[in-house]
Design a protein around this motif. Structure first.
Motif, mmCIF file in Angstrom:
data_model
loop_
_atom_site.group_PDB
_atom_site.id
_atom_site.type_symbol
_atom_site.label_atom_id
_atom_site.label_comp_id
_atom_site.label_asym_id
_atom_site.label_seq_id
_atom_site.Cartn_x
_atom_site.Cartn_y
_atom_site.Cartn_z
ATOM 1 N N GLY A 94 6.273 7.398 -0.089
ATOM 2 C CA GLY A 94 6.001 5.984 0.181
ATOM 3 C C GLY A 94 6.916 5.054 -0.606
ATOM 4 O O GLY A 94 7.523 4.133 -0.057
ATOM 5 N N HIS A 95 7.078 5.347 -1.917
ATOM 6 C CA HIS A 95 7.893 4.448 -2.747
ATOM 7 C C HIS A 95 9.372 4.526 -2.361
ATOM 8 O O HIS A 95 10.107 3.544 -2.432
ATOM 9 N N GLU A 96 9.798 5.716 -1.902
ATOM 10 C CA GLU A 96 11.195 5.891 -1.497
ATOM 11 C C GLU A 96 11.484 5.084 -0.226
ATOM 12 O O GLU A 96 12.541 4.446 -0.102
ATOM 13 N N LEU A 97 10.530 5.097 0.692
ATOM 14 C CA LEU A 97 10.685 4.318 1.931
ATOM 15 C C LEU A 97 10.812 2.827 1.588
ATOM 16 O O LEU A 97 11.686 2.122 2.115
ATOM 17 N N ILE A 98 9.963 2.372 0.678
ATOM 18 C CA ILE A 98 10.026 0.959 0.261
ATOM 19 C C ILE A 98 11.373 0.659 -0.409
ATOM 20 O O ILE A 98 12.024 -0.341 -0.101
ATOM 21 N N ASN A 99 11.815 1.582 -1.288
ATOM 22 C CA ASN A 99 13.114 1.363 -1.974
ATOM 23 C C ASN A 99 14.234 1.213 -0.952
ATOM 24 O O ASN A 99 15.112 0.367 -1.079
ATOM 25 N N GLN A 100 14.201 2.052 0.086
ATOM 26 C CA GLN A 100 15.271 2.009 1.091
ATOM 27 C C GLN A 100 15.211 0.730 1.917
ATOM 28 O O GLN A 100 16.240 0.124 2.218
ATOM 29 N N GLN A 110 0.798 -1.233 0.000
ATOM 30 C CA GLN A 110 0.000 0.000 0.000
ATOM 31 C C GLN A 110 0.828 1.280 0.000
ATOM 32 O O GLN A 110 0.388 2.315 -0.475
ATOM 33 N N LEU A 111 2.044 1.216 0.567
ATOM 34 C CA LEU A 111 2.870 2.429 0.630
ATOM 35 C C LEU A 111 3.217 2.961 -0.760
ATOM 36 O O LEU A 111 3.491 4.141 -0.923
ATOM 37 N N MET A 112 3.189 2.067 -1.750
ATOM 38 C CA MET A 112 3.517 2.506 -3.107
ATOM 39 C C MET A 112 2.449 3.454 -3.652
ATOM 40 O O MET A 112 2.693 4.176 -4.610
ATOM 41 N N ASN A 113 1.266 3.429 -3.041
ATOM 42 C CA ASN A 113 0.186 4.314 -3.494
ATOM 43 C C ASN A 113 0.092 5.574 -2.642
ATOM 44 O O ASN A 113 -0.821 6.365 -2.783
ATOM 45 N N THR A 114 1.007 5.729 -1.693
ATOM 46 C CA THR A 114 0.965 6.890 -0.803
ATOM 47 C C THR A 114 2.021 7.883 -1.249
ATOM 48 O O THR A 114 3.066 7.478 -1.753
ATOM 49 N N THR A 115 1.742 9.150 -1.071
ATOM 50 C CA THR A 115 2.773 10.146 -1.412
ATOM 51 C C THR A 115 3.651 10.382 -0.179
ATOM 52 O O THR A 115 4.488 9.555 0.147
ATOM 53 N N ASP A 116 3.436 11.517 0.528
ATOM 54 C CA ASP A 116 4.297 11.806 1.688
ATOM 55 C C ASP A 116 3.954 10.933 2.878
ATOM 56 O O ASP A 116 2.795 10.832 3.255
ATOM 57 N N VAL A 117 4.969 10.323 3.473
ATOM 58 C CA VAL A 117 4.771 9.595 4.729
ATOM 59 C C VAL A 117 5.480 10.430 5.801
ATOM 60 O O VAL A 117 6.696 10.596 5.757
ATOM 61 N N GLU A 118 4.704 10.984 6.707
ATOM 62 C CA GLU A 118 5.298 11.891 7.704
ATOM 63 C C GLU A 118 5.366 11.269 9.085
ATOM 64 O O GLU A 118 5.805 11.909 10.033
#
Ligand code: NDP
Length: 315
Positions: A59-65, A40-48
């Motif tokens: 969201g996608h950056e967090l998953i990539n990391q 689901q994080l891939m469909n989210t923009t900012d995760v604060e």
């Protein structure tokens, strides 16, 4: 065939944290990412609200990391969906389709982290406005609607909780319920009733979402009684009509699920009803109330530690 130590199914924060811990524990994990890599994080923009990112993270950056970190310690990834777990004998057999050819991996343990997906209304205009005004996660996106008017669809505990949370930022929060039946617990319903920022539209369904300059401008509501249309101006729409756990691939398995289809785990453990099969994150009954990336991640860590202990016990 070599027997793998651990197969992890799912590549959201739960699966990737489990992978990181298993890889650091020298268990050589294999992760099935599923079709929607990262969940689901891939469909989210900012995760604060993920600790460690004071300026927020995409969201996608967090998953990539998380994926990079798990790979660094030797996790292998297979970009496919698991279609079956044969748990009638050990080692367990995990099957997947590789371009139409059914392949099987034998494994001593399995960690299921397939998550859940929010239910959407699929009303006209909804798809185009996702993340541009329409969201299924008030905790993730509520802060973007400071001093705005928003609506929340649903009459369960999620809708009450979301509406109450949104009153921290928004000037007006309208709860839209399709019948006069409020499914939420009495206490949550009462709290929402007592909040002066919360307004109610009972007996209405969403007819369509209206867009202006690529943003949500209003929602057209249809009365269940006489089909008349009421236009509610709002800049945000939060859909809180429930989630669906991703457990369809377990239909032939004897892993115990609760009445809503979520995987049951033992108390204070990620152990499912079958030895050596663990579950973590939003697919579990225990994370149903929280549904946060950080709680899923925490459970992913627990699953890896439980899995490591189990492997030691069968050696
Ligand atoms: P629920 O299934 O309890 O409620 C869903 C709501 O959405 C109902 O009002 C339902 O209406 C409505 N709905 C469903 N489909 C549609 C549709 N197509 N159009 C319009 N409305 C629709 O889901 P929740 O996510 O609220 O809760 C799930 C579980 O999690 C519950 O057990 C709940 O108690 C728990 N929970 C607990 C919390 C807490 O304790 N803090 C917080 C959040 C959830 P209808 O009744 O007509 O079907």
């Amino acid at each position: 065939m070599t027997v793998t130590n651990v197969v992890i199914i799912g590549s959201g924060p739960a699966g990737l944290t489990a992978a990181l811990y298993c890889a650091r524990g020298m268990l050589d994990p294999i992760v099935f990412t599923g079709e929607l890599r990262g969940g689901q994080l891939m469909n989210t923009t900012d995760v604060e609200n993920f600790p460690g990112y004071p300026d927020g993270v995409q969201g996608h950056e967090l998953i990539n990391q998380l994926e990079f970190q798990a790979k660094k310690f030797g996790t292998k990834f297979i970009d496919e969906n698991v279609i079956n777990i044969d748990e009638t004998s050990t080692p367990y057999k995990v099957s997947y389709s590789d371009f139409g050819i059914i392949k099987t991996i034998e494994t001593h343990t399995v960690i299921i982290a397939t998550g859940s997906s929010p239910l959407w209304l699929n009303a006209p205009g909804e798809q185009e406005l996702k993340n541009k005004g329409i969201s299924s996660c008030a905790v993730c996106d509520g802060a973007f609607f400071k001093d705005k008017t928003v609506c929340v669809i649903g009459g369960g505990d999620s809708a009450m909780e979301d509406a109450l949370f949104l009153t921290k930022f928004c000037t007006e929060v309208h709860i839209i319920v399709r019948t006069s039946r409020i499914r939420a617990s009495k206490i949550m319903h009462q709290r929402a009733l007592e909040n002066p920022k919360i307004h109610w539209k009972i007996g209405y369904t969403v007819d369509k979402w209206n867009c202006e300059d690529d943003k949500l401008e209003s929602v057209s509501l249809k009365s269940s009684e006489d089909e008349s249309i009421f236009n509610l101006k709002c800049q945000g729409g939060f859909i809180a009509i429930g989630h669906k756990p991703q457990t369809d691939f377990l239909k032939n398995s004897s892993i115990k699920l609760d009445s809503d289809g979520y995987i049951e785990t033992e108390q204070n453990s990620t152990q499912t009803s079958l030895p050596g099969i663990f579950a973590c994150g939003d697919v579990t009954s225990s994370n149903k109330r929280y549904k946060q990336a950080i709680t899923a991640s925490g459970q992913g860590c627990s699953a890896a530690l439980d899995c490591e202990k189990y492997l030691e016990s069968i050696q």
